[in-house]
Design an enzyme around this catalytic site. Structure first.
Site, PDB file in Angstrom:
ATOM      1  N   GLU A 139       0.973  -1.117   0.290  1.00 20.83           N
ATOM      2  CA  GLU A 139      -0.037  -0.011  -0.443  1.00 20.83           C
ATOM      3  C   GLU A 139       1.106   1.049  -0.419  1.00 20.83           C
ATOM      4  O   GLU A 139       0.548   2.223  -1.080  1.00 20.83           O
ATOM      5  CB  GLU A 139      -1.311  -0.172   1.357  1.00 20.83           C
ATOM      6  CG  GLU A 139      -1.846  -0.986   1.503  1.00 20.83           C
ATOM      7  CD  GLU A 139      -3.110  -1.036  -0.467  1.00 20.83           C
ATOM      8  OE1 GLU A 139      -3.340   0.718  -0.952  1.00 20.83           O
ATOM      9  OE2 GLU A 139      -3.437  -1.824  -0.810  1.00 20.83           O
ATOM     10  N   TYR A 153      -7.291   5.957   4.243  1.00 23.89           N
ATOM     11  CA  TYR A 153      -6.928   4.993   2.924  1.00 23.89           C
ATOM     12  C   TYR A 153      -5.968   4.136   3.017  1.00 23.89           C
ATOM     13  O   TYR A 153      -6.286   2.718   3.558  1.00 23.89           O
ATOM     14  CB  TYR A 153      -6.653   5.868   1.308  1.00 23.89           C
ATOM     15  CG  TYR A 153      -5.966   4.850   0.756  1.00 23.89           C
ATOM     16  CD1 TYR A 153      -7.058   4.253   0.140  1.00 23.89           C
ATOM     17  CD2 TYR A 153      -4.644   4.374   0.372  1.00 23.89           C
ATOM     18  CE1 TYR A 153      -6.996   3.114  -0.627  1.00 23.89           C
ATOM     19  CE2 TYR A 153      -4.537   3.234  -0.523  1.00 23.89           C
ATOM     20  CZ  TYR A 153      -5.655   2.278  -0.811  1.00 23.89           C
ATOM     21  OH  TYR A 153      -5.297   1.359  -1.555  1.00 23.89           O
ATOM     22  N   ASP A 210      -9.797   4.667  -3.289  1.00 23.74           N
ATOM     23  CA  ASP A 210      -7.902   5.296  -3.889  1.00 23.74           C
ATOM     24  C   ASP A 210      -9.066   5.600  -5.083  1.00 23.74           C
ATOM     25  O   ASP A 210     -10.087   5.657  -5.296  1.00 23.74           O
ATOM     26  CB  ASP A 210      -7.671   4.014  -3.942  1.00 23.74           C
ATOM     27  CG  ASP A 210      -7.120   3.043  -5.168  1.00 23.74           C
ATOM     28  OD1 ASP A 210      -9.166   3.075  -5.754  1.00 23.74           O
ATOM     29  OD2 ASP A 210      -6.892   2.794  -5.519  1.00 23.74           O
TER      30      ASP A 210
END
Length: 315
Positions: free
Chosen positions: A56, A139, A157
């Site tokens: 990520e 996020y 995203d």
């Protein structure tokens, strides 16, 4: 679905409307994902939560094709947070290579150190604990909790936002920055069951990456094309603020990258004269180098020498 408020000018959708919308989309999207999902290393069970977290950080503003080789090397060298935390942050910057936005490397190193210090070396499961780690925003916390631990979180995203903007909002593109309305919609569309919610998060992201792309959406391959508000409205062109484009050549980012490349390749401190040779324009070069120092990516030493950082990393 034959119309949406965004496409027809009708009254705004209620939470119940949005939940019903999600229920119609869940099955087709997750079934498509079961058949078409890419076999990516961070999706395999052996990746664990640390592998998911590393991916990520690396995938922010960077395509999968560039991330894959660096990810594999990173996990081979640092298979656990403790392994990375034991090294100087400059080694994280060195291993980051040319992925771009190298402050992410410092933040990942800082997160690994915090995981070692606060959580015994295990990536925490709780969203709030993830969010409290250095360099981890909303996020990333939601993505790790969802993809690593199968929890129910809205993971927004760029790809997911684009899918929702088109399929539900009837717009070609989402706003430039994530809005409260987008977050509310994403929560309303989440399946109630945790395993299905986690799959939905991954599936909508994959759909945006592979089919509902920014420049050339392949609507004929889309599992929800018959329900897509944007397509049903005739695929109207974007009429919002101009979309931000990214430039690189000649920017401070390019100069920073060239300076860091020299430092990554060096086995010891680098003289100022060597760095001066990488860019002809002295004012921009000095500004870029000062920025690297201010960001903690480069440490200045006595005698006009520079090196990658040996300190504790970014917070």
């Amino acid at each position: 679905m034959t119309s949406t408020p965004a496409a027809t000018g009708a009254a705004p959708a209620t939470a119940a409307d949005e939940a019903a919308e999600g229920a119609r989309l869940h099955g087709p999207v997750t079934d498509w994902f079961d058949e078409h999902a890419r076999d990516l290393p961070w999706r395999r069970p052996e990746a664990g939560a640390w592998g998911v977290m590393v991916s990520e950080f690396m995938l922010q503003q960077t395509p999968v094709s560039r991330v894959l080789p660096v990810y594999e090397q990173w996990l081979a060298r640092w298979p656990r947070p403790a392994d990375l935390a034991a090294e100087p942050p400059g080694e994280a910057v060195r291993a980051w290579g040319r992925l771009g936005y190298p402050r992410r490397a410092l933040r990942l190193h800082a997160a690994a150190s915090a995981i070692q210090e606060r959580h015994g070396g295990d990536v925490p499961r709780e969203h709030a604990q993830l969010l409290a780690l250095p360099g981890v925003g909303e996020y990333t916390a939601a993505a790790v909790a969802s993809f690593a631990y199968g929890q129910r979180h809205a993971v927004l995203d760029t790809n997911v936002r684009r899918v929702f903007a088109r399929a539900v909002g009837g717009r070609q593109y989402p706003p430039n920055a994530t809005t409260a309305a987008e977050r509310k919609l994403a929560r309303a569309l989440l399946p109630e069951e945790e395993p299905l919610a986690a799959k939905w998060a991954a599936a909508t992201m994959e759909l945006g990456a592979l089919v509902c792309t920014a420049r050339a959406p392949e609507c004929v391959r889309c599992p929800i094309s018959s329900q897509c508000a944007w397509r049903l409205a005739g695929s109207p062109a974007h009429d919002g603020p101009p979309r931000r484009g990214q430039t690189y050549a000649g920017t401070d980012r390019q100069v920073r990258g060239k300076l860091l490349a020299v430092l990554r390749e060096a086995v010891g401190p680098v003289p100022q004269a060597v760095l001066d040779a990488v860019w002809d324009e002295p004012v921009q070069r000095a500004r870029a180098l000062d920025g690297l120092v201010a960001d903690g990516l480069v440490e200045p030493l006595a005698g006009g020498l520079y090196r990658l950082p040996l300190g504790r990393g970014a917070s």
